[in-house]
Write a protein that holds these residues in place. Sequence first.
Motif, PDB file in Angstrom:
ATOM      1  N   SER B  50      -7.981  11.617   5.289  1.00 34.53           N
ATOM      2  CA  SER B  50      -8.255  11.384   6.712  1.00 34.53           C
ATOM      3  C   SER B  50      -8.240   9.903   7.035  1.00 34.53           C
ATOM      4  N   VAL B  51      -8.814   9.104   6.130  1.00 36.91           N
ATOM      5  CA  VAL B  51      -8.813   7.659   6.359  1.00 36.91           C
ATOM      6  C   VAL B  51      -7.375   7.149   6.461  1.00 36.91           C
ATOM      7  N   THR B  52      -6.532   7.635   5.542  1.00 36.23           N
ATOM      8  CA  THR B  52      -5.125   7.216   5.560  1.00 36.23           C
ATOM      9  C   THR B  52      -4.475   7.573   6.897  1.00 36.23           C
ATOM     10  N   LEU B  53      -4.777   8.778   7.382  1.00 37.35           N
ATOM     11  CA  LEU B  53      -4.205   9.197   8.660  1.00 37.35           C
ATOM     12  C   LEU B  53      -4.650   8.272   9.796  1.00 37.35           C
ATOM     13  N   VAL B  54      -5.920   7.913   9.783  1.00 42.53           N
ATOM     14  CA  VAL B  54      -6.435   7.021  10.822  1.00 42.53           C
ATOM     15  C   VAL B  54      -5.743   5.667  10.751  1.00 42.53           C
ATOM     16  N   ILE B  55      -5.643   5.139   9.520  1.00 43.91           N
ATOM     17  CA  ILE B  55      -4.976   3.828   9.357  1.00 43.91           C
ATOM     18  C   ILE B  55      -3.539   3.912   9.868  1.00 43.91           C
ATOM     19  N   THR B  56      -2.870   5.000   9.498  1.00 47.79           N
ATOM     20  CA  THR B  56      -1.486   5.159   9.943  1.00 47.79           C
ATOM     21  C   THR B  56      -1.423   5.141  11.467  1.00 47.79           C
ATOM     22  N   PRO B  62       5.219   5.187  12.487  1.00 54.13           N
ATOM     23  CA  PRO B  62       5.309   6.632  12.709  1.00 54.13           C
ATOM     24  C   PRO B  62       4.982   7.429  11.454  1.00 54.13           C
ATOM     25  N   LEU B  63       4.157   8.449  11.612  1.00 50.45           N
ATOM     26  CA  LEU B  63       3.737   9.273  10.487  1.00 50.45           C
ATOM     27  C   LEU B  63       4.952   9.915   9.821  1.00 50.45           C
ATOM     28  N   ILE B  64       5.886  10.337  10.652  1.00 50.01           N
ATOM     29  CA  ILE B  64       7.065  11.036  10.132  1.00 50.01           C
ATOM     30  C   ILE B  64       7.871  10.112   9.212  1.00 50.01           C
ATOM     31  N   PHE B  65       7.905   8.838   9.555  1.00 49.41           N
ATOM     32  CA  PHE B  65       8.608   7.842   8.734  1.00 49.41           C
ATOM     33  C   PHE B  65       7.988   7.755   7.338  1.00 49.41           C
ATOM     34  N   ILE B  66       6.658   7.713   7.313  1.00 49.00           N
ATOM     35  CA  ILE B  66       5.959   7.620   6.029  1.00 49.00           C
ATOM     36  C   ILE B  66       6.153   8.891   5.213  1.00 49.00           C
ATOM     37  N   LEU B  67       6.043  10.040   5.879  1.00 49.37           N
ATOM     38  CA  LEU B  67       6.219  11.308   5.167  1.00 49.37           C
ATOM     39  C   LEU B  67       7.610  11.402   4.543  1.00 49.37           C
ATOM     40  N   LYS B  68       8.623  10.985   5.316  1.00 47.88           N
ATOM     41  CA  LYS B  68       9.995  11.026   4.802  1.00 47.88           C
ATOM     42  C   LYS B  68      10.129  10.177   3.550  1.00 47.88           C
ATOM     43  N   ARG B  69       9.541   8.981   3.629  1.00 44.86           N
ATOM     44  CA  ARG B  69       9.589   8.082   2.472  1.00 44.86           C
ATOM     45  C   ARG B  69       8.940   8.704   1.238  1.00 44.86           C
ATOM     46  N   THR B  98      -3.547  13.909 -11.075  1.00 46.23           N
ATOM     47  CA  THR B  98      -2.451  12.940 -11.201  1.00 46.23           C
ATOM     48  C   THR B  98      -1.550  13.014  -9.981  1.00 46.23           C
ATOM     49  N   PHE B  99      -1.231  14.261  -9.606  1.00 51.86           N
ATOM     50  CA  PHE B  99      -0.317  14.426  -8.482  1.00 51.86           C
ATOM     51  C   PHE B  99      -0.892  13.835  -7.199  1.00 51.86           C
ATOM     52  N   LEU B 100      -2.128  14.207  -6.895  1.00 51.79           N
ATOM     53  CA  LEU B 100      -2.743  13.728  -5.650  1.00 51.79           C
ATOM     54  C   LEU B 100      -2.930  12.215  -5.673  1.00 51.79           C
ATOM     55  N   ASN B 101      -3.401  11.686  -6.807  1.00 56.93           N
ATOM     56  CA  ASN B 101      -3.583  10.230  -6.914  1.00 56.93           C
ATOM     57  C   ASN B 101      -2.268   9.502  -6.644  1.00 56.93           C
ATOM     58  N   ALA B 102      -1.224   9.963  -7.324  1.00 55.71           N
ATOM     59  CA  ALA B 102       0.066   9.296  -7.178  1.00 55.71           C
ATOM     60  C   ALA B 102       0.544   9.390  -5.739  1.00 55.71           C
ATOM     61  N   TYR B 103       0.393  10.576  -5.158  1.00 57.65           N
ATOM     62  CA  TYR B 103       0.888  10.753  -3.791  1.00 57.65           C
ATOM     63  C   TYR B 103       0.136   9.858  -2.811  1.00 57.65           C
ATOM     64  N   ILE B 104      -1.168   9.797  -2.968  1.00 55.59           N
ATOM     65  CA  ILE B 104      -1.969   8.949  -2.067  1.00 55.59           C
ATOM     66  C   ILE B 104      -1.616   7.483  -2.248  1.00 55.59           C
ATOM     67  N   MET B 105      -1.463   7.060  -3.505  1.00 52.02           N
ATOM     68  CA  MET B 105      -1.160   5.650  -3.748  1.00 52.02           C
ATOM     69  C   MET B 105       0.204   5.282  -3.173  1.00 52.02           C
ATOM     70  N   ILE B 106       1.135   6.202  -3.276  1.00 58.55           N
ATOM     71  CA  ILE B 106       2.456   5.896  -2.734  1.00 58.55           C
ATOM     72  C   ILE B 106       2.412   5.819  -1.209  1.00 58.55           C
ATOM     73  N   THR B 107       1.686   6.738  -0.606  1.00 56.25           N
ATOM     74  CA  THR B 107       1.539   6.692   0.846  1.00 56.25           C
ATOM     75  C   THR B 107       0.906   5.359   1.260  1.00 56.25           C
ATOM     76  N   LEU B 108      -0.141   4.974   0.540  1.00 58.19           N
ATOM     77  CA  LEU B 108      -0.813   3.712   0.874  1.00 58.19           C
ATOM     78  C   LEU B 108       0.106   2.513   0.628  1.00 58.19           C
ATOM     79  N   LEU B 109       0.905   2.610  -0.438  1.00 56.61           N
ATOM     80  CA  LEU B 109       1.823   1.505  -0.739  1.00 56.61           C
ATOM     81  C   LEU B 109       2.847   1.346   0.391  1.00 56.61           C
ATOM     82  N   ILE B 110       3.338   2.480   0.873  1.00 49.67           N
ATOM     83  CA  ILE B 110       4.287   2.422   1.987  1.00 49.67           C
ATOM     84  C   ILE B 110       3.605   1.807   3.212  1.00 49.67           C
TER      85      ILE B 110
END
Lengths: 235, 204
Positions: B50-56, B62-69, B98-110
């Motif tokens: 949720s925090v990530t969504l708020v920051i985005t 655009p959220l869609i841009f991040i999701l695509k990436r 592992t999966f969730l951590n990696a996915y969150i970190m990548i989203t945050l990195l983007i």
Amino acid sequence: MTEAIEVKNVWYKYPNDTLALDGVSFFVNKGETFGILGPNGSGKTTLLLCICGVLKFQGEIRIFGKKVSQKNIYELRRNIGFVFQNPDDQLFMPTVYEDISFGPRQYGIKENEIKAIIEDVLNKLGIEDFKNKSSHHLSFGEKKKVCIATALVLNPDILIFDEPTSELDPASRRELMQIIISLKSKKTILISTHEPKIAKEICDKIIVLNKGKVVYEGLPHILNDQEFLTKNRLA
Amino acid sequence: MKHSFFDKYSYINSPVHKINPVLKLILFLSIGILLNIIPFQIVTYILIGSVTLVITYLSKVPLIFILKRTLVILPFVFVIALTNFFSKLSESTVLYKTFLNAYIMITLLILLTQTTKFPEMLKSLSYLRVPKLILVLLSFIYRYFFILIDEAEKMIYSAKIRTYKRLKIRTIGAMIGVLFIKTYDRSERVYWSMLLRGFDGKIK
Ligand SMILES: Nc1ncnc2c1ncn2[C@@H]1O[C@H](COP(=O)(O)OP(=O)(O)O)[C@@H](O)[C@H]1O
Ligand SMILES: [Mg+2]
């Protein structure tokens, strides 16, 4: 008159056996604007790189009397500013400021001094606004000016321009010529070009290269000779 | 200008763009470390998600841009999570974690790269004492990535102009070869440019 650059019987062969310079000799006096003319592939760029000791040639080159060798090249280069034909080869840092400060940092100049010098150089070239931009956000002509800034920042006595006007639109071209003309009285300038018009406009003296050999050395008036131009593939 | 792979949105303005890049970087790294040391709890991920969504939302990226990436990288993340799972031969939470951590970190990195100008990012890294050599390498990658894309694009255009059919695999292979040679030649000229500006083997 003192000689700024002296080139004596210089040869250069690329690793693939292309003989790019075939016994080239000439000299450039201090304060002169000197043109190196020749068609594409005649050896202009190779010659300029030899003068700065980037390519290991055979023969002898002297800069203000000092022989170019691997030992003193680092110090000699400090007195030479080089502007590449393609700015994308020359500019490698993420911002314009970082790019221009690369040279001064290498020579151990202090950060606050660098800052002042860069302000000054950018001002003179009218590109203060570019300071924090990335080069890939600039046009070709703008990048070219940044290249000139990287060459001017150490206040060298010798400036080398490799085909400075190629690929520029007429307006940028005029601006660039104006910049070179404004430097004429302060520096020894070496310009390579395949355009006789440029040489006639700003050079005091020229050589003409063809297939790695000097085919003419002297005043630029020869460039009015249509037959000469055709023979040396300059028109 | 036209190429904006990693800094498409980093030049817009938003509250997130204005946050000190060093702070952003430290936050990013701390989240990464935290996620790895705290025990697996689904609440943590709901919270961070949720925090990530708020920051985005605040960042105007655009959220869609991040999701695509993230989609592009998803398969790799999945493989890593799987290998991690099998190598540890443990419960399925390892896989999820592992999966969730990696996915969150990548989203945050983007998010981080899209809200921070690259040169500023480099400055922050340098502030955090990352070695100069690595910074210079990153600078080069940033600078020449755009040029490489440009050159590839030009080659594809000029090949397309000359043929009305689809490009053959062999042609594409040859083009990649030429691109390699061009890149090699360029690296030589860039090295000369460095020499001509006082490089003597050491970046100062
Ligand atoms: N890196 C290289 N490897 C091999 N041959 C080269 C290289 N660079 C230039 N040459 C060759 O050397 C000759 C002179 O090239 P160059 O100095 O670039 O000419 P100019 O600058 O006058 O166009 C040409 O025949 C060219 O093909
Ligand atoms: Mg050339």
